[in-house]
Every structure is written in C-alpha cells, then in structure tokens.
Write an enzyme that holds these catalytic residues in place. Sequence first.
Site: not given
Length: 313
Positions: A78, A146, A122
């Site tokens: 990522a 993000y 989260d």
Amino acid sequence: MKVLVTGVAGQLGHDVMNELAVRGYEGIGSDIGETYSGIQDGSKVTTMPYIKMDITDNASVREVLTDIAPDVVVHCAAWTAVDIAEEDDMRDIVHSVNVKGTRFIAEMCYELDCKMVYISTDYVFDGKGIEPWSPDCKDYHPLSVYGSTKLEGELAVSELLEKYFIVRTAWVFGKNGKNFIKTMLEVAKTHNRLTIVNDQIGTPTYTFDLSRLLVDMVETDKYGYYHATNEGGYISWYDFAKEIFRQAVENGHLEYMEDKVSIIPVTTQEYGISKAIRPFNSRLDKSKLKEFGFAPLPTWKDALSRYLKEIEF
Ligand SMILES: NC(=O)c1ccc[n+]([C@@H]2O[C@H](COP(=O)([O-])OP(=O)(O)OC[C@H]3O[C@@H](n4cnc5c(N)ncnc54)[C@H](OP(=O)(O)O)[C@@H]3O)[C@@H](O)[C@H]2O)c1
C-alpha cells in the site's frame, strides 16, 4: 496452500511470510523492488521465493498471478505515507497504488477463484465520538487521501469478490520498517522534551501477532470484514510513548529515564498542523474475532515488550 504476499519489503508482509514458513505453507513474496529489499534478519522471508510486481501495472499483476496461480493472496502492499499522500502532486500515485493496484489484484483473484486478504485501516472512519467502530459499520467518512483510497480499495474487493477478508488494523509496528516506537526511541536520543498527543485514541498492533491471525483466517472460509489490533484496551499516543520509555528503561536503557526525557501530553490542536487529518477515535471493536472463533491478539504491552527485545536501539 500456496500464498502470494504483496508488500514483503514492508512491516506486515515480512511477518506474514515468516508465519507462512512456520506453518509449512508455500509463501511467495512480492514488492516493487527487483529483489527482496527488507531487513536481512536471517528470518525465512529473506530466502523464500520473491517476485517483483508493481501492483499499479496491470499487465505485471496479471502475469505474476497467472504464473503463480495462488490459493490465497495476502495484499499488504500500500501507499502508507499518510502526510505525503495529501500533496497535490501525489494524489494520482496514491490512488494508483491503493485503489487501482488493489482492484487489479482483486480482478485476478476473481478469475483464479482464490481467496484475498485486504489490509485496511481505522482511517476509513471519521473518528467522531467515543464508541468503538464495528467491523460491519458502513458509516464511512475518511478524513484523508490515504483513508479514502484505502476505503476505495476495500470497496473494490468487496464488490468483486466473495472469498475475501477485509481486516482493518491500526497503529502498526513491525521489525521491518518505520513506526512510532522506532521514531520515539530515535527522537529521544537528541531531544529531552517530547510533546505527544493525548486525544487520539486507539490500540497498537504488532505485525508479528497480526500475521498469525491472518494465516489463521486464510485457513478458514469465514469471509467478511474484521477489526484486529492487539488487546489491552484503548490508549492515546501519549500513553503508548510513556510505556515505550518505561519498558526501555526496564530493559536497561537508562538514557530514557524520566529525568532525561520528559514526555508532555498535548492535544492535537496544541501539537499543531499535520498535513493529513487524523481520526480522534480509532477504537476498533474486535469482538467479531472471538464470535467467529479466532484467537485474539496478545495485549499491546506484551507485544511491545517482545518487540523491544527484537530491535536494536
Ligand atoms: N502502518 C500502519 O500504521 C497501518 C495502519 C493501518 C493499516 N495499515 C495497512 O496495513 C498494510 C501493511 O502496512 P505496513 O505498515 O506493513 O506498510 P509498509 O511498511 O509501508 O509496506 C508497504 C509495502 O508496499 C510497497 N509498495 C508500495 N507501492 C507499491 C507498488 N506500486 N507495488 C508493489 N508494492 C508497493 C512498499 O514499497 P515502498 O516502501 O518502496 O513504497 C512497501 O514495501 C497496508 O495495507 C496499510 O495500509 C497500516
């Protein structure tokens, strides 16, 4: 079981490969570099098969996955530099890695009928309130580039596939990469006063422990959304920093004693502007793990103690 792991030059991918080796599964690692570029710590991942795969290159993803024909893909790669992701000229690349790259992999998992694990965050939530977020909550409001790209990645996986595990985690630390613990131990060598925010609340996650859970998961067909961090309650970054230095001193690193390094709790507002807005409430509800028969992770204090014995500082 043949498992392709993306992002093995990062924190989590490294430990997933080693966990696969411990259990006798065939792990094949990939990342963007020509060769494995993670730490040479003598662990299994350093000698396991590796293949270069830029996940933003669809032809490469198709070729590698077709050749390997894995039973499972654990997708750890990522774009994780949260603040840099906010820069105008970086948005396209962040989107390519976190959204397009994930979609390319999911499309191949669909074609090959293999399981996919997608690691998320989260940051897909807005961090309002104090209630822990349930893994099946759909009230998404990412506050950052993000977060929104990781959410789009999630949606690509859940729309395309049935055999998927979307596992949201937070505050990740591992041997192979940069993280809050290493930063604290480093910064305290040159600063005797550190200000740390005490109003962002969550729980740290040791990649070594998370990797065990991920491999437990892929051994099953209990697909769906999960939350996974270490156990031991919800804390602030300030609480975490205090415990890092307390344990470092306990391990004989007297340079981190309170009279040498003072840690000052501050609010996010007092701390000052950071490029990416971070959620205040990162409490992840992990009860679904137990409900579905998965062993929860050890406490974060225990994880920290094991971690400090693994790294040099
Ligand atoms: N770190 C956290 O606190 C945190 C919190 C919640 C969720 N997560 C999620 O957990 C997962 C693992 O995180 P991590 O901390 O292990 O990440 P990491 O250490 O940053 O590792 C990610 C890896 O992916 C590689 N990568 C980037 N672009 C790529 C591309 N185009 N093709 C192939 N590989 C590429 C990176 O290479 P380069 O370094 O060369 O770019 C790096 O080796 C990620 O999905 C992340 O979003 C992390």
